[in-house]
Design a protein around this motif. Structure first.
Motif, mmCIF file in Angstrom:
data_model
loop_
_atom_site.group_PDB
_atom_site.id
_atom_site.type_symbol
_atom_site.label_atom_id
_atom_site.label_comp_id
_atom_site.label_asym_id
_atom_site.label_seq_id
_atom_site.Cartn_x
_atom_site.Cartn_y
_atom_site.Cartn_z
ATOM 1 N N SER A 1 0.355 4.951 -10.049
ATOM 2 C CA SER A 1 -0.730 4.003 -10.295
ATOM 3 C C SER A 1 -0.814 3.618 -11.771
ATOM 4 O O SER A 1 -1.072 2.464 -12.118
ATOM 5 N N LEU B 1 -2.680 3.845 -3.077
ATOM 6 C CA LEU B 1 -2.946 2.739 -4.000
ATOM 7 C C LEU B 1 -2.541 1.432 -3.338
ATOM 8 O O LEU B 1 -1.723 1.403 -2.418
ATOM 9 N N VAL B 2 -3.132 0.331 -3.824
ATOM 10 C CA VAL B 2 -2.919 -0.996 -3.238
ATOM 11 C C VAL B 2 -2.692 -2.003 -4.358
ATOM 12 O O VAL B 2 -3.397 -1.987 -5.372
ATOM 13 N N PHE B 3 -1.705 -2.885 -4.172
ATOM 14 C CA PHE B 3 -1.502 -3.987 -5.111
ATOM 15 C C PHE B 3 -0.768 -5.112 -4.391
ATOM 16 O O PHE B 3 -0.275 -4.943 -3.268
ATOM 17 N N VAL C 1 -3.872 -1.395 -10.477
ATOM 18 C CA VAL C 1 -3.869 -1.372 -9.015
ATOM 19 C C VAL C 1 -5.161 -0.744 -8.516
ATOM 20 O O VAL C 1 -5.869 -0.051 -9.248
ATOM 21 N N GLN C 2 -5.476 -1.009 -7.255
ATOM 22 C CA GLN C 2 -6.654 -0.408 -6.634
ATOM 23 C C GLN C 2 -6.281 0.962 -6.070
ATOM 24 O O GLN C 2 -5.187 1.160 -5.560
ATOM 25 N N ASN C 3 -7.231 1.900 -6.148
ATOM 26 C CA ASN C 3 -7.037 3.236 -5.583
ATOM 27 C C ASN C 3 -8.148 3.529 -4.563
ATOM 28 O O ASN C 3 -9.199 4.054 -4.916
ATOM 29 N N PRO C 4 -7.922 3.166 -3.300
ATOM 30 C CA PRO C 4 -8.941 3.443 -2.271
ATOM 31 C C PRO C 4 -9.278 4.930 -2.156
ATOM 32 O O PRO C 4 -10.376 5.295 -1.777
ATOM 33 N N SER C 5 -8.302 5.792 -2.467
ATOM 34 C CA SER C 5 -8.552 7.235 -2.480
ATOM 35 C C SER C 5 -7.572 7.864 -3.458
ATOM 36 O O SER C 5 -6.751 7.180 -4.069
ATOM 37 N N THR D 1 -4.357 -6.339 -14.744
ATOM 38 C CA THR D 1 -5.266 -5.687 -13.800
ATOM 39 C C THR D 1 -4.603 -4.451 -13.219
ATOM 40 O O THR D 1 -3.471 -4.525 -12.727
ATOM 41 N N ARG E 1 0.866 -1.173 0.000
ATOM 42 C CA ARG E 1 0.000 0.000 0.000
ATOM 43 C C ARG E 1 0.907 1.230 0.000
ATOM 44 O O ARG E 1 1.842 1.321 0.804
ATOM 45 N N THR F 1 0.902 -2.558 -13.061
ATOM 46 C CA THR F 1 -0.175 -3.482 -13.416
ATOM 47 C C THR F 1 0.114 -4.846 -12.805
ATOM 48 O O THR F 1 1.274 -5.223 -12.595
#
Length: 248
Positions: free
Chosen positions: A142, A176-178, A168-172, A166, A129, A146
């Motif tokens: 971000s 970012l999270v991967f 990465v995830q962006n909670p805000s 895929t 994170r 990938t």
């Protein structure tokens, strides 16, 4: 006393309870400013309370820096000065555009951007994170990361199913999270999650390799490692790496 003689007598300025004195020529240094308009009596937001005395309902502790600029054409701030946002508001109130430009230049020079990587090791894989003080930097990072997922069947008729890359995830906007690593799944197979950080072509499976590439990338774009620490959270050990980068 005639008008010419009065130009050599100071005016008294009461700024939020702090008293300053300045010559009319100093206040007229920037003709478009409110301080210059004191001399013509055309500035309603500054109250005249005596023959050569004015009251300004603003922050007196910051006005000294503004007055020094009018005297020297330099904005001289202490090395540990951090009230940039407040000083900007004061400069805007007085309508001192040259001071505002100088202040913004100093702020960019002295301001640091902070970015922190948190890593939880999961066997040979890891969960990452990343938090950043700059939305633009987090967005740029971000866009470069990938995850590539491969589902491998370990039966005698082994086959590999590859999913589309895929993001990465962006909670805000500021994090970012991967993740990466190999995980078993219920049918006796294995899911491999690889991470790719462009412009490199390699797809990395092992967590410590991904961490190394990420740290190397941040160094190349101007960040420097400021500190590291380890935090124990429930059953996990979180490795934290804090980076800084000067904004100039």
């Amino acid at each position: 006393m005639d008008e010419e003689q009065q130009q050599f007598l100071p005016l008294k300025l009461n700024v939020g309870g702090t008293i300053f004195e300045a010559l009319p020529d100093t206040l007229a240094k920037i003709p478009s400013s409110k301080l210059s308009r004191i001399l013509t009596g055309s500035e309603p937001s500054i109250q005249q309370i005596g023959s050569r005395e004015y009251f300004i309902d603003r922050d007196g502790s910051l006005f000294g820096y503004i007055l020094d600029f009018l005297r020297t054409s330099e904005l001289l701030l202490p090395g540990d000065f951090c009230d940039y946002d407040l000083l900007v508001k004061e400069v805007e109130f007085y309508e001192l555009d040259p001071v505002l430009y100088t202040l913004e230049t100093l702020q960019r020079k002295n301001k640091s951007e902070v970015l922190e990587i948190r890593c939880i090791r999961k066997g040979t894989g890891a969960l990452f994170r990343v938090f950043g003080s700059s939305m633009e930097t987090v967005d740029e990072l971000s866009s470069r990361i990938t995850m590539h997922v491969e589902k491998k069947n370990l039966s005698p008729w082994a086959s590999v199913e590859k999913k589309n890359p895929t993001p990465v995830q962006n909670p805000s906007f500021y994090d970012l999270v991967f993740q990466c690593g190999a995980n078993p799944y219920v049918n006796g197979g294995q899911v491999n999650i690889y991470v790719q950080l462009t412009p490199a072509d390699r797809k990395i499976l092992l967590g410590f390799n991904v961490l190394g590439i990420l740290l190397d990338y941040l160094t190349k774009v101007g960040f420097y490692l400021q500190s590291t620490r380890t935090v124990h959270h429930q059953e996990d050990t979180v490795e934290c790496y804090t980076f800084k980068r000067n904004m100039n």
